[in-house]
Design a protein around this motif. Structure first.
Motif, mmCIF file in Angstrom:
data_model
loop_
_atom_site.group_PDB
_atom_site.id
_atom_site.type_symbol
_atom_site.label_atom_id
_atom_site.label_comp_id
_atom_site.label_asym_id
_atom_site.label_seq_id
_atom_site.Cartn_x
_atom_site.Cartn_y
_atom_site.Cartn_z
ATOM 1 N N ASP A 51 -2.849 6.033 -0.746
ATOM 2 C CA ASP A 51 -3.932 5.053 -0.914
ATOM 3 C C ASP A 51 -3.726 3.959 0.122
ATOM 4 O OD1 ASP A 51 -5.888 3.308 -1.660
ATOM 5 O OD2 ASP A 51 -5.159 2.961 -3.698
ATOM 6 N N HIS A 52 -4.496 4.022 1.213
ATOM 7 C CA HIS A 52 -4.272 3.115 2.339
ATOM 8 C C HIS A 52 -4.897 1.733 2.135
ATOM 9 C CE1 HIS A 52 -2.476 6.338 4.656
ATOM 10 N NE2 HIS A 52 -3.505 7.115 4.362
ATOM 11 N N GLU A 53 -5.601 1.552 1.009
ATOM 12 C CA GLU A 53 -6.191 0.236 0.718
ATOM 13 C C GLU A 53 -5.073 -0.733 0.344
ATOM 14 O OE1 GLU A 53 -9.218 -2.405 0.693
ATOM 15 O OE2 GLU A 53 -9.569 -0.253 0.978
ATOM 16 N N LYS A 54 -4.940 -1.812 1.093
ATOM 17 C CA LYS A 54 -3.862 -2.754 0.844
ATOM 18 C C LYS A 54 -4.203 -3.712 -0.296
ATOM 19 C CE LYS A 54 -2.000 -2.865 5.567
ATOM 20 N NZ LYS A 54 -1.650 -3.732 6.723
ATOM 21 N N TRP B 113 0.843 -1.186 0.000
ATOM 22 C CA TRP B 113 0.000 0.000 0.000
ATOM 23 C C TRP B 113 0.882 1.241 0.000
ATOM 24 C CZ3 TRP B 113 1.401 -2.692 4.183
ATOM 25 C CH2 TRP B 113 1.746 -2.028 5.351
ATOM 26 N N SER B 114 0.234 2.401 -0.125
ATOM 27 C CA SER B 114 0.981 3.654 -0.205
ATOM 28 C C SER B 114 0.395 4.680 0.755
ATOM 29 C CB SER B 114 0.933 4.209 -1.634
ATOM 30 O OG SER B 114 -0.397 4.582 -1.965
ATOM 31 N N SER B 115 1.121 5.777 0.943
ATOM 32 C CA SER B 115 0.664 6.841 1.834
ATOM 33 C C SER B 115 -0.520 7.599 1.250
ATOM 34 C CB SER B 115 1.811 7.807 2.134
ATOM 35 O OG SER B 115 2.349 8.342 0.930
#
Length: 263
Positions: free
Chosen positions: A93-96, A89-91
């Motif tokens: 887009d918190h959807e894993k 995931w990314s900072s």
């Protein structure tokens, strides 16, 4: 920050290495993330992936690749590695994005396994699988490497290996619940296929599948034939398909006839 420069983003990898005896690797293993529009990010190499451990790695980058869809990795040594699942995931887009591996080993040595893989997420649905192990003395197992493929009105999806860390799963007469995020939404659940990859026999009574965060009722599949599971054909089967029984008008008529006759 200089004018015109993009604000850097953080990218994260959660890597769960399998509990298999030789699952760990000293590495290195090189990772790449792929986002929407086939945009890719070189995550770099990680080392010392430990057996039965969840380890987190991070990378700061000015690149934005959108929603993460796939995770690729390439072995850079012949010290084999067996992952269980990876989440990215990314900072922004918190959807894993979850991807699963099922008792598969990777290495630069072709005798031990393939040297690379590209694993893509199946969806954003979370399923809970509850297994009910039988009460017979021989029903329990701790080395069966089981997964469940769920079939429904909108396709199918397969869980990772059913394993709860630091617990003795599938003990005699016990219920165990396993949570799998990042699955494909199969719609109305119709069937399951139970798959095992170990020869330590397992006998389950029933399995319940639940779509978390949904109004859809949990669905239970019963092992009415008491079929044993094992990769050893002398002890059981390695794959077992169970489906819901849909009552037909004829069955309803027959049941009503029997009820009236008994009454």
């Amino acid at each position: 920050m200089l004018l015109g420069m993009a604000e850097p983003s953080m990218y994260y990898l959660d890597i769960q290495t399998s509990f298999g005896e030789h699952a760990a690797t000293t590495g290195p293993v090189h990772f790449e993330l792929e986002g929407t529009g086939n945009r890719k990010l070189n995550f770099g190499a990680v080392k010392d992936l430990k057996r039965d451990s969840l380890q987190r790695f991070s990378l700061q980058s000015a690149d934005k690749i959108g929603t993460i869809e796939c995770i690729s990795f390439k072995m850079e040594s012949d010290d084999a590695w067996m992952p269980e699942y990876i989440a990215a995931w990314s900072s922004y887009d918190h959807e894993k994005a979850y991807v699963y591996s099922r008792k598969k080993q990777y290495s630069t040595d072709p005798k031990e396994g393939p040297g690379h893989a590209k694993l893509c997420k199946e969806g954003d649905t979370t399923y809970a699988i509850t297994t009910y192990t039988g009460t017979k003395r021989y029903a329990a197992t701790d080395d069966i490497w089981a997964s469940v493929e769920i079939e429904g009105s909108k396709g199918s999806t397969e869980t990772g290996i059913m394993d709860n860390k630091y617990e003795n799963d599938r003990e005699k007469g016990e219920a165990n619940k396993f949570i799998f995020p990042g699955m494909h939404n199969v719609g109305i659940i119709k069937c399951i296929v139970v798959k095992v990859r170990g020869d330590d026999m397992w006998l389950f009574q029933k399995i319940t599948v639940e779509k978390l965060g949904s109004s859809q009722a949990p669905v239970t599949f019963r092992n009415a034939a008491r079929t044993k599971m094992s990769t050893d054909s002398n002890e059981g089967v390695s794959s077992l398909k169970l489906c819901l029984v849909v009552a037909t008008p004829y069955k309803h008529f027959f049941m009503m006839f029997m009820i009236l006759r008994i009454g």
